[in-house]
Design a protein around this motif. Structure first.
Motif, PDB file in Angstrom:
ATOM      1  N   ASP A  66       0.787  -1.162   0.032  1.00 26.89           N
ATOM      2  CA  ASP A  66       0.013   0.062  -0.026  1.00 26.89           C
ATOM      3  C   ASP A  66       0.942   1.414   0.030  1.00 26.89           C
ATOM      4  O   ASP A  66       1.852   1.318   0.910  1.00 26.89           O
ATOM      5  CB  ASP A  66      -0.820   0.014   1.317  1.00 26.89           C
ATOM      6  N   VAL A  67       0.656   2.140  -0.919  1.00 25.58           N
ATOM      7  CA  VAL A  67       1.573   3.459  -1.140  1.00 25.58           C
ATOM      8  C   VAL A  67       1.381   4.097   0.001  1.00 25.58           C
ATOM      9  O   VAL A  67       2.511   4.595   0.652  1.00 25.58           O
ATOM     10  CB  VAL A  67       1.254   4.209  -2.373  1.00 25.58           C
ATOM     11  N   ASP A  68       0.277   4.471   0.682  1.00 23.05           N
ATOM     12  CA  ASP A  68       0.065   5.285   1.798  1.00 23.05           C
ATOM     13  C   ASP A  68       0.886   4.950   2.871  1.00 23.05           C
ATOM     14  O   ASP A  68       1.463   5.571   3.527  1.00 23.05           O
ATOM     15  CB  ASP A  68      -1.262   5.602   2.307  1.00 23.05           C
ATOM     16  N   GLN A  69       0.720   3.515   3.207  1.00 22.99           N
ATOM     17  CA  GLN A  69       1.497   2.876   4.265  1.00 22.99           C
ATOM     18  C   GLN A  69       2.895   2.850   4.349  1.00 22.99           C
ATOM     19  O   GLN A  69       3.785   3.173   5.253  1.00 22.99           O
ATOM     20  CB  GLN A  69       1.121   1.420   4.389  1.00 22.99           C
ATOM     21  N   ALA A  70       3.565   2.777   2.920  1.00 19.77           N
ATOM     22  CA  ALA A  70       4.910   2.712   2.798  1.00 19.77           C
ATOM     23  C   ALA A  70       5.475   4.305   3.192  1.00 19.77           C
ATOM     24  O   ALA A  70       6.520   4.527   3.439  1.00 19.77           O
ATOM     25  CB  ALA A  70       5.110   2.286   1.397  1.00 19.77           C
ATOM     26  N   VAL A  71       4.507   5.082   2.412  1.00 20.07           N
ATOM     27  CA  VAL A  71       5.028   6.886   2.643  1.00 20.07           C
ATOM     28  C   VAL A  71       4.912   6.885   4.212  1.00 20.07           C
ATOM     29  O   VAL A  71       5.948   7.546   4.846  1.00 20.07           O
ATOM     30  CB  VAL A  71       4.062   7.396   2.020  1.00 20.07           C
ATOM     31  N   ALA A  72       4.112   6.430   5.034  1.00 28.45           N
ATOM     32  CA  ALA A  72       3.883   6.662   6.350  1.00 28.45           C
ATOM     33  C   ALA A  72       5.048   6.203   7.157  1.00 28.45           C
ATOM     34  O   ALA A  72       5.726   6.726   8.154  1.00 28.45           O
ATOM     35  CB  ALA A  72       2.545   6.041   7.125  1.00 28.45           C
ATOM     36  N   VAL A  73       5.572   4.871   6.828  1.00 26.62           N
ATOM     37  CA  VAL A  73       6.970   4.279   7.427  1.00 26.62           C
ATOM     38  C   VAL A  73       8.034   5.304   7.256  1.00 26.62           C
ATOM     39  O   VAL A  73       8.923   5.301   7.984  1.00 26.62           O
ATOM     40  CB  VAL A  73       6.860   2.870   6.684  1.00 26.62           C
ATOM     41  N   PRO A  86      15.564  12.589   4.202  1.00 29.42           N
ATOM     42  CA  PRO A  86      14.952  12.086   3.135  1.00 29.42           C
ATOM     43  C   PRO A  86      15.643  11.158   2.181  1.00 29.42           C
ATOM     44  O   PRO A  86      15.238  10.192   1.502  1.00 29.42           O
ATOM     45  CB  PRO A  86      13.968  13.278   2.532  1.00 29.42           C
ATOM     46  N   ALA A  87      16.903  11.462   1.933  1.00 25.88           N
ATOM     47  CA  ALA A  87      17.616  10.487   0.987  1.00 25.88           C
ATOM     48  C   ALA A  87      17.837   9.268   1.302  1.00 25.88           C
ATOM     49  O   ALA A  87      17.723   8.506   0.476  1.00 25.88           O
ATOM     50  CB  ALA A  87      18.866  11.442   0.386  1.00 25.88           C
ATOM     51  N   ARG A  88      18.250   9.484   2.505  1.00 25.81           N
ATOM     52  CA  ARG A  88      18.609   7.810   3.146  1.00 25.81           C
ATOM     53  C   ARG A  88      17.436   6.903   3.301  1.00 25.81           C
ATOM     54  O   ARG A  88      17.181   5.967   2.824  1.00 25.81           O
ATOM     55  CB  ARG A  88      19.099   8.071   4.528  1.00 25.81           C
ATOM     56  N   ALA A  89      16.120   7.633   3.413  1.00 24.66           N
ATOM     57  CA  ALA A  89      14.937   7.024   3.409  1.00 24.66           C
ATOM     58  C   ALA A  89      14.419   6.430   2.121  1.00 24.66           C
ATOM     59  O   ALA A  89      14.200   5.277   1.924  1.00 24.66           O
ATOM     60  CB  ALA A  89      13.878   7.892   3.912  1.00 24.66           C
ATOM     61  N   VAL A  90      14.736   7.252   1.020  1.00 23.16           N
ATOM     62  CA  VAL A  90      14.372   7.070  -0.194  1.00 23.16           C
ATOM     63  C   VAL A  90      15.337   5.546  -0.779  1.00 23.16           C
ATOM     64  O   VAL A  90      15.036   4.740  -1.369  1.00 23.16           O
ATOM     65  CB  VAL A  90      14.539   8.051  -1.390  1.00 23.16           C
ATOM     66  N   SER A  91      16.557   5.656  -0.200  1.00 20.86           N
ATOM     67  CA  SER A  91      17.632   4.684  -0.504  1.00 20.86           C
ATOM     68  C   SER A  91      17.092   3.099  -0.049  1.00 20.86           C
ATOM     69  O   SER A  91      17.513   2.133  -0.653  1.00 20.86           O
ATOM     70  CB  SER A  91      18.851   4.761  -0.084  1.00 20.86           C
ATOM     71  N   TYR A  92      16.370   3.183   0.936  1.00 18.35           N
ATOM     72  CA  TYR A  92      15.675   1.856   1.353  1.00 18.35           C
ATOM     73  C   TYR A  92      14.231   1.588   0.672  1.00 18.35           C
ATOM     74  O   TYR A  92      13.923   0.333   1.349  1.00 18.35           O
ATOM     75  CB  TYR A  92      15.374   1.980   2.774  1.00 18.35           C
ATOM     76  N   HIS A 129      10.057  -1.607  -3.352  1.00 24.39           N
ATOM     77  CA  HIS A 129       8.560  -1.642  -3.645  1.00 24.39           C
ATOM     78  C   HIS A 129       7.980  -1.852  -5.084  1.00 24.39           C
ATOM     79  O   HIS A 129       8.702  -1.251  -5.900  1.00 24.39           O
ATOM     80  CB  HIS A 129       8.033  -0.365  -3.065  1.00 24.39           C
ATOM     81  N   PRO A 130       6.877  -2.652  -5.150  1.00 20.57           N
ATOM     82  CA  PRO A 130       6.626  -2.950  -6.632  1.00 20.57           C
ATOM     83  C   PRO A 130       6.218  -1.455  -7.270  1.00 20.57           C
ATOM     84  O   PRO A 130       6.109  -1.224  -8.502  1.00 20.57           O
ATOM     85  CB  PRO A 130       5.189  -3.697  -6.478  1.00 20.57           C
ATOM     86  N   LYS A 131       5.655  -0.393  -6.408  1.00 20.77           N
ATOM     87  CA  LYS A 131       5.344   0.945  -6.966  1.00 20.77           C
ATOM     88  C   LYS A 131       6.143   2.035  -6.471  1.00 20.77           C
ATOM     89  O   LYS A 131       5.946   2.947  -5.908  1.00 20.77           O
ATOM     90  CB  LYS A 131       3.881   1.337  -6.630  1.00 20.77           C
ATOM     91  N   LYS A 132       7.635   1.593  -6.686  1.00 20.06           N
ATOM     92  CA  LYS A 132       8.527   2.561  -6.120  1.00 20.06           C
ATOM     93  C   LYS A 132       8.293   3.814  -6.289  1.00 20.06           C
ATOM     94  O   LYS A 132       8.581   5.026  -5.877  1.00 20.06           O
ATOM     95  CB  LYS A 132      10.124   2.086  -6.377  1.00 20.06           C
ATOM     96  N   LYS A 133       8.280   4.160  -7.555  1.00 17.42           N
ATOM     97  CA  LYS A 133       7.988   5.533  -8.211  1.00 17.42           C
ATOM     98  C   LYS A 133       6.810   6.311  -7.900  1.00 17.42           C
ATOM     99  O   LYS A 133       7.153   7.474  -7.237  1.00 17.42           O
ATOM    100  CB  LYS A 133       7.779   5.342  -9.638  1.00 17.42           C
ATOM    101  N   GLU A 134       5.859   5.739  -7.396  1.00 16.38           N
ATOM    102  CA  GLU A 134       4.496   6.361  -6.924  1.00 16.38           C
ATOM    103  C   GLU A 134       5.122   6.653  -5.469  1.00 16.38           C
ATOM    104  O   GLU A 134       4.691   7.629  -4.607  1.00 16.38           O
ATOM    105  CB  GLU A 134       3.390   5.543  -6.819  1.00 16.38           C
ATOM    106  N   VAL A 135       5.721   5.618  -4.828  1.00 20.08           N
ATOM    107  CA  VAL A 135       6.055   5.863  -3.334  1.00 20.08           C
ATOM    108  C   VAL A 135       6.974   6.955  -3.102  1.00 20.08           C
ATOM    109  O   VAL A 135       6.497   7.969  -2.195  1.00 20.08           O
ATOM    110  CB  VAL A 135       6.677   4.392  -2.726  1.00 20.08           C
TER     111      VAL A 135
END
Length: 328
Positions: free
Chosen positions: A2-9, A21-27, A30-36
């Motif tokens: 779920d994109v919203d849950q991934a963003v919340a994490v 934010p850069a470090r968070a993005v590096s982890y 996700h199947p929808k990485k671009k949207e996340v």
């Protein structure tokens, strides 16, 4: 998933663990990485997310230092946005120069696309032209039958026929793919000193041919179905040959098409809770007389391919000629 849950994490990681934010993005895996990533950037840095591509490029340029390796995915997204706007190529090139001279992107697919785009923009900046230009034929199919396997027991389902949203196909998907073939062409020219350029053309002569499903395979490791289509069916071959004969007549009796890009819709059925990806092109397809030994790419418009398509073109070109590379 779920994109919203991934963003919340990701937001919690920044708030509680004090991650950048850069470090968070590096982890993000996700199947929808671009949207996340896009949704996370909007939540974590709303001013950046609201800015135009050129302004985003300038902001990232200021942030890139010897600790900014994880910015690879974000750099790629902004460079893509700059190219889509059409008048921001200089900023895209400057951003690529700064990032790639300091870092090797942690994701190899991001790295492949970033390098390819860097090569392409350097060629464009040089103002040089290729010695010869050949055509890439984008073959459009209106519909596509699909069979899938949904479990380890080999349970097979006939999903039915999927079709394009024609407006989306003609106004977004096809122009995007044509832009990427031109980028691939410019990158190849940079690497080969302008030996040959590639210009995409659209082929609608096969539009009404229904591609039939065949031989779906279950990938038990990743719990997904590898779906296949039968490119050797008579209707498709006849339609393609009829188109090329007409193309030859209009071009002095010769065809300058050096490759085909087969574009068809992919469908994920609601009743089948399984990931689907379209399998690689079988070797017997490559040697089919309709193609006369020319490579035939396929693309069902999935997000992964959209984001890494220029690198994918390099990768598939090697893969299609793998037999010729074995002794080198």
């Amino acid at each position: 998933k779920d994109v919203d849950q991934a963003v919340a994490v990701l937001c919690r990681a920044c708030r509680v663990a004090k991650w950048s934010p850069a470090r968070a993005v590096s982890y993000v895996d996700h199947p929808k990485k671009k949207e996340v990533v896009e949704a996370f950037i909007k939540a974590a840095a709303p001013d950046f997310a609201a800015a135009e591509a050129g302004a985003q490029a300038e902001q990232i340029m200021e942030l890139i230092d010897d600790q900014a390796e994880a910015y690879g995915f974000l750099v790629l997204s902004v460079v893509r946005a700059c190219l889509a706007e059409g008048n921001q190529e200089e900023k895209a090139l400057a951003l690529l120069e700064k990032y790639l001279k300091l870092h090797r992107p942690p994701d190899p697919y991001d790295g492949g696309d970033l390098l390819a785009l860097w090569y392409a923009l350097q060629w464009r900046k040089s103002g040089r032209k290729p010695k010869v230009v050949r055509k890439a034929a984008l073959v459009l199919f209106k519909s596509h039958e699909m069979k899938i396997v949904v479990d380890d027991d080999g349970t097979e389902m006939d999903v039915g026929v999927s079709s394009w949203d024609e407006e989306l196909l003609k106004n977004e998907t096809v122009p995007e793919i044509m832009r990427d073939w031109r980028l691939f062409s410019d990158a190849m020219c940079f690497l080969t000193d302008g030996a040959m350029g590639i210009e995409p053309i659209v082929v609608e002569g096969c539009w009404d041919v229904l591609l039939k499903a065949s031989n779906p395979i279950w990938d038990s490791k990743y719990k997904r179905c590898l779906s296949h289509s039968n490119f050797g069916e008579k209707e498709f071959v006849k339609a393609l040959q009829t188109w090329e004969e007409g193309y030859k007549e209009a071009n002095g009796g010769e065809s300058d098409v050096v490759l085909f890009h087969l574009l068809f819709p992919a469908l994920k059925p609601k009743e089948a809770n399984v990931d689907i990806c379209v399998g690689g092109i079988r070797t017997n397809t490559l040697g089919h007389h309709a193609f006369k030994g020319r490579p035939a790419y396929q693309d069902e418009g999935l997000e992964w391919i959209h984001h890494h398509r220029v690198f994918w073109m390099f990768h598939e070109t090697h893969h299609l000629y793998e037999g010729q590379f074995k002794k080198r």
